[in-house]
Enzyme design. Structure first.
Site, mmCIF file in Angstrom:
data_model
loop_
_atom_site.group_PDB
_atom_site.id
_atom_site.type_symbol
_atom_site.label_atom_id
_atom_site.label_comp_id
_atom_site.label_asym_id
_atom_site.label_seq_id
_atom_site.Cartn_x
_atom_site.Cartn_y
_atom_site.Cartn_z
ATOM 1 N N LYS A 283 37.299 107.979 28.556
ATOM 2 C CA LYS A 283 36.254 108.574 27.740
ATOM 3 C C LYS A 283 36.688 109.984 27.340
ATOM 4 O O LYS A 283 37.198 110.738 28.167
ATOM 5 C CB LYS A 283 34.952 108.629 28.550
ATOM 6 C CG LYS A 283 33.696 108.876 27.748
ATOM 7 C CD LYS A 283 32.485 108.705 28.651
ATOM 8 C CE LYS A 283 31.191 108.821 27.896
ATOM 9 N NZ LYS A 283 30.009 108.589 28.766
ATOM 10 N N GLU A 368 16.961 98.741 34.860
ATOM 11 C CA GLU A 368 15.599 99.246 34.943
ATOM 12 C C GLU A 368 14.674 98.311 35.712
ATOM 13 O O GLU A 368 13.789 98.767 36.454
ATOM 14 C CB GLU A 368 15.045 99.477 33.537
ATOM 15 C CG GLU A 368 15.684 100.622 32.783
ATOM 16 C CD GLU A 368 16.964 100.230 32.062
ATOM 17 O OE1 GLU A 368 17.543 101.092 31.387
ATOM 18 O OE2 GLU A 368 17.381 99.046 32.179
ATOM 19 N N ARG A 396 11.909 97.491 29.114
ATOM 20 C CA ARG A 396 12.781 96.539 29.796
ATOM 21 C C ARG A 396 12.246 96.169 31.178
ATOM 22 O O ARG A 396 12.643 95.171 31.751
ATOM 23 C CB ARG A 396 14.184 97.137 29.929
ATOM 24 C CG ARG A 396 14.741 97.700 28.636
ATOM 25 C CD ARG A 396 16.176 98.097 28.758
ATOM 26 N NE ARG A 396 17.026 96.918 28.715
ATOM 27 C CZ ARG A 396 18.356 96.959 28.744
ATOM 28 N NH1 ARG A 396 18.961 98.116 28.841
ATOM 29 N NH2 ARG A 396 19.064 95.859 28.708
#
Length: 646
Positions: A283, A368, A396
């Protein structure tokens, strides 16, 4: 001559040599740093997928071979290679979206940008292509290793393995991070692959040796690599993981080595069944400020100095900062309070709490549903969990809020950051459904603080509730200046202003209190008296809201959630149940998916500005001949046409 301007579509890559593709990758990195630094956006993730995206478009034929990104924040390079190179208004109204968007290009398939869903999409698309006689086409799903922490990914893998007669290529972009470093058992497992000394030593030395002999050497290297794969699996055991799911595994491959990527992806393309390509990337690759950032490696940035990476125009204190500080204070007073999040430790403001109380924070990854159900268990065990999420992701876990927390009367506090209009991230990230969605949960209590002082106050009150879920929601951006009440009523409702006459009651939800005060001022100038209240706890509707509504001629509710099923709807229902027929005007966001734009632009489109609201109120009140008190002891009416409501 620059190469990037000559790329108008993926097939323009076919004419480029591998050396020119490497040059193109460098150009793209320079382009991203230069342009994203001006507008803000997801810089780090895209710097990490440059070679990978080039290789994918070189090997596969989008849009005939649909590309599905999980999540879409890693699609900037994909946009550049599919003819979208004007980044001057990235994430601004009229400019490119920060995520895939079908209206932009046929190359964009999935817009949702909620992690861990791509493999379910890919499963469905690949089955459909096979069922409709288009089995020669490939479906390419690109997901980060962070998405592997989400249960939905594994549900999809389970079903993908049930039918191997289709061309499905799953690329795992493994950089060890989602927003921040990826956590959990899968992360530790993949990390062993990334850092296995035996693998790295053998792979890199043999790669350099055989490549020195040109095409023949590369062919030999492929054979040696295949022959040693079983040996290497003793150290990584990665192939065993996926082969047990009956899915072919290729890798790990260096995600910044274009020749290796091209070879691996060609093998995957020719396999004729679902296959996983494991690419290890960095990244923020190629941009030192991002690589030096241990927090999130420039996952998402505002406007920055492209040379130093320093943030420009930082502004004032944010809502997240206020919550972060308040939670640490609660933690110091209450040792039973713990914090939870779903791969969002820093973005939701939990990092200071984690530093202060490292044993009282749980980051469950992009999961979640698990977070909320686990919180119910923690509450049963005698703790009080504070679950911090972005409002857009609360949907969610709705079933878990309803059936695991509320049904079991568990004392869990949900803190929803970026509620309401978020602006540049677009329809998948607006937190505009939480008020309508959550208020139907029995016994739930929902607070929307108008300023920083009320946010800290609401958190103190929420953690005292041990027999029901509580919710605190606040928007993205700078916190509003403290707005003191002129009076607090017996049930906690704050009166912010009392008009000279009780004509209009403005019920302001959260930071819309400032907007309501502006509206009241404009109405006062027209001789209309307005009372402004902040319920603080919007749900349940408090008795004093009902009593005040009964004394006024018109009630207007202001909220930055959808109108349908919002707080205004609930106020109207409660008034009717109480036998009060005062008219209620419910102002909020339309029940539409709202494109990316600034918060002010979106609110203006919805008619949520002080001038528009005041103008409509004047027309409605006077046009319907509702008596208005002009001065003490004086009343009168004026006929004006009733403006069409929006």
């Amino acid at each position: 001559m620059p190469i990037l301007p000559s790329i108008s579509g993926p097939r323009d890559l076919d004419a480029l040599s591998e050396d020119l593709l490497v040059e193109l990758a460098a150009e793209i990195r320079d382009f991203l740093v230069e342009n994203v630094s001006r507008t803000g956006g997801h810089l780090g993730p895209n710097l990490g997928v440059v070679e990978l995206t080039i290789a994918l478009h070189r090997v596969f034929s989008s849009p005939d071979d649909p590309f599905i990104f999980d999540t879409g924040h890693q699609s900037y390079v994909h946009k550049l290679l599919t003819g979208r190179q004007d980044f001057s208004k990235l994430r601004l109204r009229g400019g490119l979206a920060g995520y895939p968007q079908r209206s932009e290009s046929a190359h964009d398939v999935v817009e949702s940008s909620h992690a861990s869903s791509s493999l379910s999409w890919a499963d469905g698309v690949s089955r459909a292509l096979t069922a409709t006689g288009r089995a020669d086409r490939h479906v390419v799903a690109v997901l980060g290793d962070g998405s592997l922490t989400g249960g939905m990914t594994w549900e999809a893998l389970n079903n993908i393995s049930d039918d191997n007669d289709r061309n499905l290529v799953i690329v795992v972009n493994d950089n060890g991070r989602s927003y921040a470093p990826t956590i959990g058992g899968m992360s530790r497992y993949l990390n062993r692959v990334r850092t296995a000394a035996a693998y790295k030593e053998l792979h890199h030395k043999s790669d350099r040796l055989f490549r020195a002999f040109g095409p023949v050497g590369r062919a030999v290297f492929r054979g040696v690599r295949g022959g040693t794969h079983g040996f290497l699996s003793r150290f990584t055991n990665n192939e065993a993981l996926y082969s047990n799911l009956d899915i072919k595994y290729l890798g790990p491959v260096d995600g910044h080595d274009l020749p290796a990527l091209l070879e691996t992806l060609e093998l995957a393309k020719s396999y004729g069944a679902p296959v996983i390509v494991h690419a290890i990337t960095q990244k923020g690759r190629g941009y030192q400020p991002a690589r030096d950032d241990d927090a999130d490696q420039f996952h998402a940035v505002g406007k920055i100095d492209p040379i130093t990476g320093e943030t420009l125009g930082t502004g004032g204190r944010g809502w997240t900062d206020v919550f972060s500080e308040a939670l640490v204070g609660v933690g110091e007073r209450r040792d039973d309070v713990i914090a939870m999040t779903a791969a969002m430790l820093r973005p939701t403001g939990l990092a200071p709490f984690a530093e202060r109380f490292p044993d009282r924070v749980y980051d469950v990854g992009i999961a979640e549903q698990h977070a909320v159900a686990s919180a119910a268990g923690l509450a049963f065990g005698g703790l009080h969990p504070v679950v911090a999420l972005y409002a857009t992701f609360m949907g969610r876990a709705f079933d878990q809020v309803l059936m695991d927390v509320a049904l079991h009367r568990a004392g869990v506090t949900f803190v929803l950051d970026r509620a309401g209009v978020t602006g540049p991230d677009g329809p998948s990230h607006h937190g505009m459904w939480d008020l309508a969605m959550l208020q139907i949960v029995p016994h739930i209590r929902i607070a929307a603080p108008r300023d920083g002082a009320r946010l800290a106050e609401a958190l103190d009150e929420a953690v005292l509730v041990d027999d029901a879920p509580t919710v605190i929601r606040f928007p993205k951006g700078e916190v509003a200046a403290d707005l003191p009440a002129v009076e607090r009523l017996h049930d906690g409702v704050d009166v912010l202003e009392r008009g000279e006459s009780e004509d209009v009651l403005l019920v302001a939800i959260g930071p819309f209190a400032t907007l309501a005060m502006d509206v009241a001022s404009r109405l006062r100038a027209q001789g209309i008296g307005a009372t402004v209240i902040d319920p603080r706890w919007a749900i349940p509707v408090q008795p004093s809201v009902v009593a005040l509504a009964a004394r006024h001629r018109l009630v207007i509710t202001l909220e930055d959630g959808i109108r349908v099923g919002g707080i205004g709807t609930r106020v109207r229902q409660v008034l009717r149940e109480s036998g009060i027929d005062t008219a209620v005007d419910e102002l909020g966001l339309p029940d539409e998916f709202i494109d990316h734009a600034s918060r002010d632009e979106i609110l203006a489109d919805a008619g949520l500005t002080a001038s528009k609201i005041a103008q409509d109120v004047v027309s409605q009140v006077l046009g319907t001949r509702i008596p208005i008190a002009r001065n003490a002891g004086e009343t009168g009416t004026i006929d004006l046409p009733l403006r069409e409501r929006h």
